[in-house]
Write a protein that holds these residues in place. Sequence first.
Motif, PDB file in Angstrom:
ATOM      1  N   PHE A 137      -0.861 -11.904  -3.913  1.00 14.65           N
ATOM      2  CA  PHE A 137      -0.181 -12.543  -2.791  1.00 14.65           C
ATOM      3  C   PHE A 137       1.294 -12.131  -2.801  1.00 14.65           C
ATOM      4  O   PHE A 137       2.163 -12.887  -3.244  1.00 14.65           O
ATOM      5  N   THR A 138       1.559 -10.944  -2.288  1.00 17.35           N
ATOM      6  CA  THR A 138       2.915 -10.398  -2.272  1.00 17.35           C
ATOM      7  C   THR A 138       3.239  -9.860  -0.879  1.00 17.35           C
ATOM      8  O   THR A 138       2.370  -9.790  -0.008  1.00 17.35           O
ATOM      9  N   ALA A 139       4.499  -9.458  -0.698  1.00 14.90           N
ATOM     10  CA  ALA A 139       4.931  -8.944   0.602  1.00 14.90           C
ATOM     11  C   ALA A 139       6.139  -8.035   0.424  1.00 14.90           C
ATOM     12  O   ALA A 139       6.832  -8.088  -0.599  1.00 14.90           O
ATOM     13  N   ALA A 140       6.370  -7.215   1.450  1.00 11.27           N
ATOM     14  CA  ALA A 140       7.555  -6.362   1.501  1.00 11.27           C
ATOM     15  C   ALA A 140       8.439  -6.816   2.652  1.00 11.27           C
ATOM     16  O   ALA A 140       7.947  -7.100   3.753  1.00 11.27           O
ATOM     17  N   HIS A 141       9.755  -6.900   2.380  1.00 16.30           N
ATOM     18  CA  HIS A 141      10.718  -7.254   3.418  1.00 16.30           C
ATOM     19  C   HIS A 141      11.963  -6.409   3.216  1.00 16.30           C
ATOM     20  O   HIS A 141      12.320  -6.067   2.079  1.00 16.30           O
ATOM     21  N   ARG A 142      12.644  -6.071   4.306  1.00 20.09           N
ATOM     22  CA  ARG A 142      13.782  -5.159   4.192  1.00 20.09           C
ATOM     23  C   ARG A 142      15.008  -5.794   3.548  1.00 20.09           C
ATOM     24  O   ARG A 142      15.752  -5.124   2.821  1.00 20.09           O
ATOM     25  N   THR A 143      15.258  -7.076   3.805  1.00 16.71           N
ATOM     26  CA  THR A 143      16.530  -7.662   3.372  1.00 16.71           C
ATOM     27  C   THR A 143      16.421  -8.897   2.486  1.00 16.71           C
ATOM     28  O   THR A 143      17.361  -9.193   1.738  1.00 16.71           O
ATOM     29  N   LEU A 144      15.340  -9.647   2.561  1.00 16.03           N
ATOM     30  CA  LEU A 144      15.228 -10.856   1.749  1.00 16.03           C
ATOM     31  C   LEU A 144      15.234 -10.489   0.264  1.00 16.03           C
ATOM     32  O   LEU A 144      14.653  -9.464  -0.125  1.00 16.03           O
TER      33      LEU A 144
ATOM     34  N   LEU B  21       2.576  -7.506   4.660  1.00 19.75           N
ATOM     35  CA  LEU B  21       1.825  -8.345   3.733  1.00 19.75           C
ATOM     36  C   LEU B  21       0.843  -7.512   2.926  1.00 19.75           C
ATOM     37  O   LEU B  21       0.385  -6.460   3.389  1.00 19.75           O
ATOM     38  N   SER B  22       0.504  -7.989   1.759  1.00 16.30           N
ATOM     39  CA  SER B  22      -0.593  -7.367   1.010  1.00 16.30           C
ATOM     40  C   SER B  22      -1.897  -7.660   1.740  1.00 16.30           C
ATOM     41  O   SER B  22      -1.974  -8.546   2.605  1.00 16.30           O
ATOM     42  N   LEU B  23      -2.943  -6.920   1.399  1.00 16.34           N
ATOM     43  CA  LEU B  23      -4.259  -7.166   2.002  1.00 16.34           C
ATOM     44  C   LEU B  23      -4.699  -8.603   1.754  1.00 16.34           C
ATOM     45  O   LEU B  23      -5.236  -9.270   2.654  1.00 16.34           O
ATOM     46  N   ALA B  24      -4.477  -9.110   0.544  1.00 12.65           N
ATOM     47  CA  ALA B  24      -4.878 -10.475   0.202  1.00 12.65           C
ATOM     48  C   ALA B  24      -4.222 -11.486   1.136  1.00 12.65           C
ATOM     49  O   ALA B  24      -4.879 -12.386   1.663  1.00 12.65           O
ATOM     50  N   ALA B  25      -2.917 -11.334   1.345  1.00 14.28           N
ATOM     51  CA  ALA B  25      -2.186 -12.265   2.198  1.00 14.28           C
ATOM     52  C   ALA B  25      -2.627 -12.139   3.657  1.00 14.28           C
ATOM     53  O   ALA B  25      -2.764 -13.144   4.365  1.00 14.28           O
ATOM     54  N   ALA B  26      -2.849 -10.902   4.109  1.00 13.67           N
ATOM     55  CA  ALA B  26      -3.285 -10.682   5.494  1.00 13.67           C
ATOM     56  C   ALA B  26      -4.651 -11.314   5.744  1.00 13.67           C
ATOM     57  O   ALA B  26      -4.886 -11.924   6.791  1.00 13.67           O
TER      58      ALA B  26
END
Length: 250
Positions: A184-191, A226-231
Amino acid sequence: MPIHMSYLEKCIKGMSITLILSLVVFIFSNLTYANKSIPDRLVNRNSGTIFISGRRVMRIRHSGDYSSIDERTEKIYKRLSDLFTHPPSGAINFYVAPESKQVIAYCNQKLLFSVYPSDASLNNSEMLDLALLWLNQIQMEFYRLYDGYEGRVVNKIIGLASWYGPRFSGRTTACEEVFNPYAFTAAHRTLPIGSILLVSNPDNGKKVVVRVNDRGPRSKNREIDLSLAAAKAIGIHQSGVDDVTIEVIE
């Protein structure tokens, strides 16, 4: 002959009684606090059902690899109690590991539970989907994101979410972790890396907790990857891109 107590003796006696009463109050208060801290006050189980803070997070309907449903439930209960009583330090990683005959759920490499084909069948689900549902409900409780969490929201963002999956598996993320599409992870540009986000799908009301461990998305019109899991947890894996609400949790 009557014994007359001096003023000093009376003071000492009075102080002794006060001291004793103070100790009694102190001991009682600490016992009360200790009882509130007992793991089963937070995590509990009853007839194959696991509760956290009074909310049902999973219902065990099959014994799996154990001799009975009760034995399996007890094992899961003890693991979750340990997680909530002794949470890991540093980055916390909730993820699943799909295998041919089971999907195993972990927190920082510690086994939490397994989902078997019988579980999926009895819940009219797929093994992976059921494992993600149960694990997301556990991490929602872990981060206290049910009742009254709104006061801990420091930022709210509305935008498009996309996801990235097995094609990127094993690559190094921006924080030097190995990307796992089933975490349960994600990518964001600024956070900031390590930020905990509650991502909601306004179309179906589903929510998922993710931890920022990467930078992205590359497409400037998208807010988060989002990761596949989160999506899958919020039902956007089929559309690929969808509107979401992102709440940054303090």
